[in-house]
Design an enzyme around this catalytic site. Structure first.
Site, PDB file in Angstrom:
ATOM      1  N   ASP A  97       0.863  -1.170   0.000  1.00  0.00           N
ATOM      2  CA  ASP A  97       0.000   0.000   0.000  1.00  0.00           C
ATOM      3  C   ASP A  97       0.905   1.226   0.000  1.00  0.00           C
ATOM      4  O   ASP A  97       1.925   1.256   0.709  1.00  0.00           O
ATOM      5  CB  ASP A  97      -0.872   0.034   1.265  1.00  0.00           C
ATOM      6  CG  ASP A  97      -2.010  -0.975   1.223  1.00  0.00           C
ATOM      7  OD1 ASP A  97      -2.025  -1.830   0.330  1.00  0.00           O
ATOM      8  OD2 ASP A  97      -2.881  -0.900   2.113  1.00  0.00           O
ATOM      9  N   HIS A 153       4.942  -7.362  -0.342  1.00  0.00           N
ATOM     10  CA  HIS A 153       4.687  -8.649  -0.979  1.00  0.00           C
ATOM     11  C   HIS A 153       5.378  -8.737  -2.336  1.00  0.00           C
ATOM     12  O   HIS A 153       5.739  -7.716  -2.931  1.00  0.00           O
ATOM     13  CB  HIS A 153       3.179  -8.837  -1.154  1.00  0.00           C
ATOM     14  CG  HIS A 153       2.408  -8.825   0.136  1.00  0.00           C
ATOM     15  ND1 HIS A 153       1.746  -9.932   0.612  1.00  0.00           N
ATOM     16  CD2 HIS A 153       2.194  -7.836   1.059  1.00  0.00           C
ATOM     17  CE1 HIS A 153       1.161  -9.643   1.769  1.00  0.00           C
ATOM     18  NE2 HIS A 153       1.411  -8.377   2.052  1.00  0.00           N
ATOM     19  N   SER A 255       7.534   3.932   5.397  1.00  0.00           N
ATOM     20  CA  SER A 255       8.796   4.184   4.716  1.00  0.00           C
ATOM     21  C   SER A 255       8.580   4.197   3.211  1.00  0.00           C
ATOM     22  O   SER A 255       7.520   4.607   2.752  1.00  0.00           O
ATOM     23  CB  SER A 255       9.842   3.151   5.121  1.00  0.00           C
ATOM     24  OG  SER A 255      11.130   3.616   4.771  1.00  0.00           O
TER      25      SER A 255
END
Length: 302
Positions: A97, A153, A255
Site C-alpha cells: 500500500d 509482498h 517508509s
C-alpha cells in the site's frame, strides 16, 4: 484550493523540522525499543495518540483489533481478501500500500527523487551488475505512510538469492524532505533485493528504504532483523521462492520502496505522483511501450 495547499505545505514544513532537526538515529533506536514493550494499556494509549495525527489509520481492516504492543499494531496483518492480486502474467503488481511518488523513465543512469533532485543508479544500488540493468528502464517510488499497512509482498512470481543491506541515515522520506535533502534515498538505510524472474531478459529489483522511526526491515526469509544495530555481512545469501502476492516482509513504521524494472516495462495507466495504490494492484506492464515512453519522468509534487 489555494488555502488547502498552503496548509499542507505548512504541515509538511513543521514535520520536516520536527523529524529532521533532532537526533534521528537515537530517536529511531528509541522507537524500536518502545514499540516492542508488551503492555496492552500502553499500546492502547499510544495508538490513540497516533490516531490524533493519522486520521486515515484504518484498524478495522486488521485481522485483530487489540494489540499487546505498538509494534504489533504497526506490523498488523489485514483480513483475508482485502487485497486481491492482479494475476495477469504481464502485470507487475504493487508490492505494498502506498502513495506513488516520483516515477517514469530512468534517464540513462539518472533517477529523480523529486523535481530537480537526481541521483545515479550506482549511488542507490552499489552492485554495478544490478544497477546497469536499469539504465533507461523504469522506476516507481512508493511511499508508505505511517498509518498504512506496513507489510510488502512479491510483485511477481520470483526467486530471491541474496539481500544487499546498506546501513545509513534515517532521514524522513516525506515529500518536503525529498525536495530539500539531495540524494536522500542514497543516504538512508536500505536493502537491495533483485528478483529472479522466469523471463530471462527482464529484470525487477526492489529497494526498501528505511526512515526515521523505522526501527527495522524484517524479511520473512532471513533470520536476521536488519536495523541500525545490525553488524553482520552486507550481502546476505538466501534461497527464497515467492508466488505473486506472497508476503516478503515488513517495515516497523512507514517508509518507501523503490521499484526498478528493465526497459521493456512501462507504467500502468493511472500510475502518477500523488496517486494512492494498494498492494496487489497493477503497477507496471510488460506490454510493448508506446512512442512517447521515453519522455521525461514524472515528479512528486511537480
Amino acid at each position: 484550493m489555494k488555502t488547502a495547499v498552503h496548509t499542507l505545505t505548512k504541515t509538511e514544513q513543521f514535520n520536516f523540522l520536527l523529524t529532521n532537526r533532532i537526533p534521528r538515529r537515537w530517536l529511531t533506536l528509541f522507537m524500536g525499543w518502545f514499540s516492542q514493550i508488551e503492555s496492552p494499556l500502553l499500546a492502547k494509549i499510544s495508538i490513540a495518540i497516533w490516531q490524533c495525527f493519522a486520521e486515515d489509520l484504518r484498524l478495522q481492516d486488521a485481522k485483530k483489533q487489540k494489540f499487546t504492543s505498538l509494534g504489533e499494531c504497526f506490523t498488523r496483518e489485514l483480513k483475508d481478501g482485502l487485497r486481491p492480486i492482479d494475476q495477469r502474467i504481464d502485470i507487475v503488481s504493487s508490492p505494498c500500500d502506498a502513495i506513488v511518488g516520483a516515477c517514469g523513465r530512468v534517464e540513462g543512469s539518472k533517477v529523480f527523487q523529486a523535481k530537480g533532485f537526481p541521483y545515479e543508479l550506482s549511488e542507490l544500488i552499489p552492485d554495478v551488475r544490478i544497477a546497469h540493468k536499469y539504465r533507461n528502464g523504469v522506476f516507481v517510488t512508493l511511499r508508505l505512510k505511517s498509518s498504512m499497512y506496513h507489510r510488502f509482498h512479491a510483485p511477481v512470481d520470483c526467486q530471491v538469492k541474496q539481500v544487499n543491506y546498506i546501513s545509513g541515515d534515517t532521514w524522513n522520506v516525506n515529500p518536503i524532505a525529498l525536495k530539500r535533502v539531495e540524494k536522500l534515498f542514497c543516504k538512508n538505510e536500505r536493502a537491495v533485493i533483485e528478483l529472479k524472474l522466469d523471463r530471462p531478459n527482464s529484470s525487477i529489483t526492489l529497494v526498501p528504504v528505511a526512515a526515521i522511526l523505522v526501527a527495522s526491515m524484517k524479511f520473512n526469509f532471513l533470520s536476521q532483523t536488519l536495523n541500525l544495530s545490525y553488524r553482520g555481512a552486507n550481502v546476505i545469501p538466501c534461497d527464497a521462492q515467492f508466488s505473486k502476492g506472497a508476503e516478503m516482509g515488513y517495515f516497523q513504521h512507514g517508509s518507501t520502496i523503490i521499484v526498478f524494472a528493465s526497459h521493456e516495462y512501462q507504467l500502468c495507466p493511472g500510475i502518477t505522483p500523488g496517486q494512492p495504490i494498494k498492494m496487489g494492484e497493477a503497477l507496471l506492464s510488460a506490454e510493448p511501450e508506446s512512442n512517447d515512453s521515453h519522455t521525461s519522468p514524472a515528479y512528486a509534487g511537480a
